[in-house]
Design a protein around this motif. Structure first.
Motif, PDB file in Angstrom:
ATOM      1  N   THR A  52      39.133  53.966 150.003  1.00 20.59           N
ATOM      2  CA  THR A  52      39.887  54.554 148.893  1.00 20.59           C
ATOM      3  C   THR A  52      39.671  53.791 147.587  1.00 20.59           C
ATOM      4  N   LYS A  53      39.212  52.542 147.679  1.00 21.76           N
ATOM      5  CA  LYS A  53      38.941  51.730 146.487  1.00 21.76           C
ATOM      6  C   LYS A  53      37.802  50.768 146.799  1.00 21.76           C
ATOM      7  N   ASP A 118      45.801  51.456 150.464  1.00 27.09           N
ATOM      8  CA  ASP A 118      44.363  51.454 150.186  1.00 27.09           C
ATOM      9  C   ASP A 118      43.537  50.878 151.323  1.00 27.09           C
TER      10      ASP A 118
END
Length: 190
Positions: A52-53, A118
């Motif tokens: 996600t990141k 995340d």
């Protein structure tokens, strides 16, 4: 990754048995086409990890991290080495020693950009003793996020970074693994 190894052979400069200068395409001047290929390769290696990141450290990790972020369609966060007037509250911090610069930096990421939901991929330009990666891992852990792995452009395999990160339970994917720097030559682990 053969393309990267070729560029290291052609444009890398061996300064000592521990220092490889790659400022012609990564650390000072950036080759965008090469960065696109590096980003694609990182994305392929981590595509199924639910990233996600992406987190990197300013400055030389930003270009390959952004290209991987484009491929994976996720935001890229870079840990700042110098706190600014706009980055003052709710910070995640870690101390990182730079072998090449011979200085200790406090790196920071704002809590508003990283959370426990995340799943993070760390990308950095070099892996030597693993200090930068360990600092980024500390920041990600402080946020309660999970770590999918560590993507490295150039690993100096004769130093302890990979071993230390794997002992901590992290997957390490390096695009070029340098076995030895000697007499102006670079040898790779194939």
């Amino acid at each position: 990754m053969e393309l990267l190894k070729q560029r290291i052979r052609e444009q890398g400069v061996v300064l000592s048995d521990k220092v490889l200068k790659v400022d012609a395409f990564l650390n000072h001047q950036i080759d965008p086409a090469l960065m696109r290929e590096l980003g694609h390769e990182f994305a392929e290696r981590f595509r199924t990890e639910g990233i996600t990141k992406i987190v990197t450290l300013e400055a030389s990790g930003i270009a390959p991290a952004v290209m991987a972020g484009l491929e994976l369609d996720v935001p890229v966060i870079f840990a700042r080495k110098h706190q600014s007037l706009t980055l003052t509250e709710d910070l995640l911090t870690a101390s990182v020693y730079s072998f090449t610069k011979q200085v200790e930096n406090t790196i920071v990421v704002s809590t508003k950009h990283l959370s426990s939901s995340d799943r993070v991929l760390i990308i950095d330009d070099f892996l030597a003793n693993g200090e930068a990666a360990k600092g980024l891992i500390s920041i990600i852990n402080q946020a309660g996020a999970s770590i999918a792995g560590v993507g490295i452009v150039i690993e100096k395999s004769f130093q302890n970074g990979r071993r230390d990160l794997e002992r901590l339970g992290h997957r390490v994917e390096s695009l070029a693994r340098v076995q030895r720097l000697h007499d102006g030559q670079v040898s790779f682990i194939e």
